[in-house]
Enzyme design. Structure first.
Site, PDB file in Angstrom:
ATOM      1  N   GLU A   1      51.916  71.960  51.161  1.00 58.23           N
ATOM      2  CA  GLU A   1      52.950  70.968  50.834  1.00 58.23           C
ATOM      3  C   GLU A   1      54.127  70.926  51.811  1.00 58.23           C
ATOM      4  O   GLU A   1      55.291  70.963  51.407  1.00 58.23           O
ATOM      5  CB  GLU A   1      53.452  71.217  49.399  1.00 58.23           C
ATOM      6  CG  GLU A   1      52.317  71.150  48.382  1.00 58.23           C
ATOM      7  CD  GLU A   1      52.716  71.597  46.968  1.00 58.23           C
ATOM      8  OE1 GLU A   1      53.901  71.868  46.726  1.00 58.23           O
ATOM      9  OE2 GLU A   1      51.827  71.660  46.104  1.00 58.23           O
TER      10      GLU A   1
ATOM     11  N   GLU B   1      42.693  70.874  43.870  1.00 61.58           N
ATOM     12  CA  GLU B   1      43.423  71.146  42.613  1.00 61.58           C
ATOM     13  C   GLU B   1      43.223  69.961  41.673  1.00 61.58           C
ATOM     14  O   GLU B   1      44.178  69.311  41.254  1.00 61.58           O
ATOM     15  CB  GLU B   1      44.918  71.351  42.891  1.00 61.58           C
ATOM     16  CG  GLU B   1      45.213  72.461  43.879  1.00 61.58           C
ATOM     17  CD  GLU B   1      46.705  72.704  44.110  1.00 61.58           C
ATOM     18  OE1 GLU B   1      47.533  72.192  43.341  1.00 61.58           O
ATOM     19  OE2 GLU B   1      47.034  73.410  45.082  1.00 61.58           O
TER      20      GLU B   1
HETATM   21  O1  9MR Z   1      49.605  75.582  38.110  1.00 62.01           O
HETATM   22  C1  9MR Z   1      50.659  76.319  38.700  1.00 62.01           C
HETATM   23  C2  9MR Z   1      51.704  76.679  37.651  1.00 62.01           C
HETATM   24  O2  9MR Z   1      51.165  77.570  36.701  1.00 62.01           O
HETATM   25  C3  9MR Z   1      52.911  77.316  38.323  1.00 62.01           C
HETATM   26  O3  9MR Z   1      53.943  77.509  37.367  1.00 62.01           O
HETATM   27  C4  9MR Z   1      53.408  76.449  39.472  1.00 62.01           C
HETATM   28  C5  9MR Z   1      54.504  77.156  40.250  1.00 62.01           C
HETATM   29  O4  9MR Z   1      53.995  78.277  40.892  1.00 62.01           O
HETATM   30  O5  9MR Z   1      52.378  76.143  40.375  1.00 62.01           O
HETATM   31  C6  9MR Z   1      51.282  75.470  39.793  1.00 62.01           C
HETATM   32  O6  9MR Z   1      50.311  75.227  40.781  1.00 62.01           O
HETATM   33  C7  9MR Z   1      50.714  74.355  41.835  1.00 62.01           C
HETATM   34  C8  9MR Z   1      50.012  74.809  43.096  1.00 62.01           C
HETATM   35  O7  9MR Z   1      50.290  76.153  43.354  1.00 62.01           O
HETATM   36  C9  9MR Z   1      50.412  73.945  44.281  1.00 62.01           C
HETATM   37  N1  9MR Z   1      50.185  72.544  44.019  1.00 62.01           N
HETATM   38  C10 9MR Z   1      50.738  72.037  42.766  1.00 62.01           C
HETATM   39  C11 9MR Z   1      50.254  72.905  41.603  1.00 62.01           C
HETATM   40  C12 9MR Z   1      50.723  72.342  40.287  1.00 62.01           C
HETATM   41  O8  9MR Z   1      52.123  72.388  40.241  1.00 62.01           O
END
Ligand code: 9MR
Length: 379
Positions: free
Chosen positions: A164, A269
């Site tokens: 990102e 994802e």
């Molecule tokens: O699904 C993840 C959630 O449990 C966490 O709280 C969050 C912050 O670390 O991240 C979420 O996963 C993200 C991923 O790492 C990067 N792309 C977006 C995902 C959804 O927010």
């Protein structure tokens, strides 16, 4: 009981003989699963949470073992967990995750080495709280990447090296990595990861990858890495989609634009929300939050049949697109196993009930699972 089984085997054998006119070997096949149906196409993966790789979520684990061929950690390899202080790594969860993947013969990818979010504050500041110099931050980044990638060398097969870093308009995100180091932080991250494990695959991963601006920003980024002679194996399109976002044609356009660079595409994802978004906004910026309101949680007691059917149809359309481009796609990973696991229940509004994944809250496969299997196995 034994006699009954023997008799039914005999019946199948006789039926086969009668139909084909010749005695064939009788294979009593196990029912198709996502993993078996997609075997010759791409890995079908899921993100694992702590209760899965530590063995508590037994119903989830059963699905993972039966249905999926690849895993990625949802949270346990993020910097704040794995590297909470400059001189302290905590590999407890990451080691458990990797052991789970190895024990179950799953293709393991790591998520993620460099991300503006979930990076502990120490990473960017000195003892007085001031931003560190470019040189110090590069050194910290190198230490972080080298330590983690080396530890899982040969076990983790691919890494989301940078996550990102490009905005929807194609510009660089003004993260601390960017403001302190400049654009160079991305090629450096890829270089350090490659030096730590020359055999591991390296990916750039992002959300909203269908916006025109982001598409051209990411294309330019990948080209610049390639021009520098750096390894990049795939672009990860996160795939946090909604019922009316993105347009499937735009998704295809981006998929083709990334593949045209000579890299693989991974859907990294994937989930499909049915819930309204407060701002009508899309994407997956974890920093967004909005207050809970009843009207923002319309399906707390279940999904009406028409909404359910529309959800299934839309997911199916996306999988048809993935099949169409199976020569370019090497992995499709769901962001969680069953609906209760999904981050979508809490983003951007906390405490909602969403239906974003392939297995329901009771760990039962939804109709989409058979549609995918049928589409994948049709002659
Ligand atoms: O699904 C993840 C959630 O449990 C966490 O709280 C969050 C912050 O670390 O991240 C979420 O996963 C993200 C991923 O790492 C990067 N792309 C977006 C995902 C959804 O927010």
């Amino acid at each position: 009981m034994k006699t009954k089984v023997k008799n039914s085997i005999l019946a199948v054998a006789l039926a086969c003989f009668a139909l084909s006119g010749c005695a064939k070997k009788v294979d009593i096949e196990a029912p198709a699963t996502l993993k078996s149906a997609l075997e010759s196409k791409f890995y079908i993966g899921t993100a694992l949470n702590q209760s899965q790789f530590t063995g508590q979520d037994t119903a989830g684990i059963r699905i993972i073992k039966e249905q999926f061929s690849a895993v990625v950690p949802e949270n346990c390899m993020k910097s704040e967990v794995i590297h909470p202080e400059e001189n302290r790594y905590d590999f407890t969860q990451a080691d458990q995750f990797v052991a789970f993947g190895e024990a179950n013969n799953l293709f393991i990818t790591g998520h993620c080495l460099i991300w503006h979010s979930q990076t502990p504050p120490w990473f960017f500041v000195d003892a007085t709280g001031k931003d560190v110099s470019k040189e110090v931050l590069i050194e910290r980044m190198k230490n972080h990447i080298t330590t983690i990638v080396s530890r899982y060398k040969g076990k983790i097969k691919g890494w989301d090296v940078v996550n990102e870093a490009i905005m929807d308009d194609g510009s660089y995100r003004e993260s601390k990595f960017y403001t302190i180091i400049g654009e160079e932080f991305i090629p450096l991250a890829f270089q350090f990861a490659h030096e730590a494990d020359p055999d591991v695959e390296l990916y750039y991963n992002d959300y909203s990858m269908t916006f025109e601006g982001k598409r051209s920003g990411v294309v330019a980024l990948v080209k610049s890495l390639q021009e520098k002679g750096l390894r990049i194996d795939a672009v990860g399109m996160q795939g946090h989609i909604g019922m009316d976002y993105p347009e499937i044609d735009e998704f295809e356009k981006s998929l083709l634009a990334y593949a045209a660079l000579g890299v693989n595409v991974m859907i990294t994802e994937l989930d499909l929300t049915v819930l309204p978004h407060p701002g009508g906004h899309v994407g997956a910026d974890v920093a967004q939050t909005a207050e809970y309101k009843q009207e923002m949680n319309p399906y707390a007691d279940g999904l009406p049949a028409d909404v359910d059917a529309a959800w299934t149809a839309r997911f199916n359309d996306f999988f048809k697109l993935f099949f169409k481009h199976q020569d370019k796609i090497t992995r499709v990973t769901l962001w969680g196993v069953s609906d209760g696991d999904s981050w979508r229940n809490n983003w951007p509004v906390p405490g909602r009930t969403d239906y974003a994944l392939l297995f329901d809250r009771n760990h039962q496969p939804k109709p989409i699972v058979n549609l995918i299997i049928n589409e994948a196995t049709k002659k």
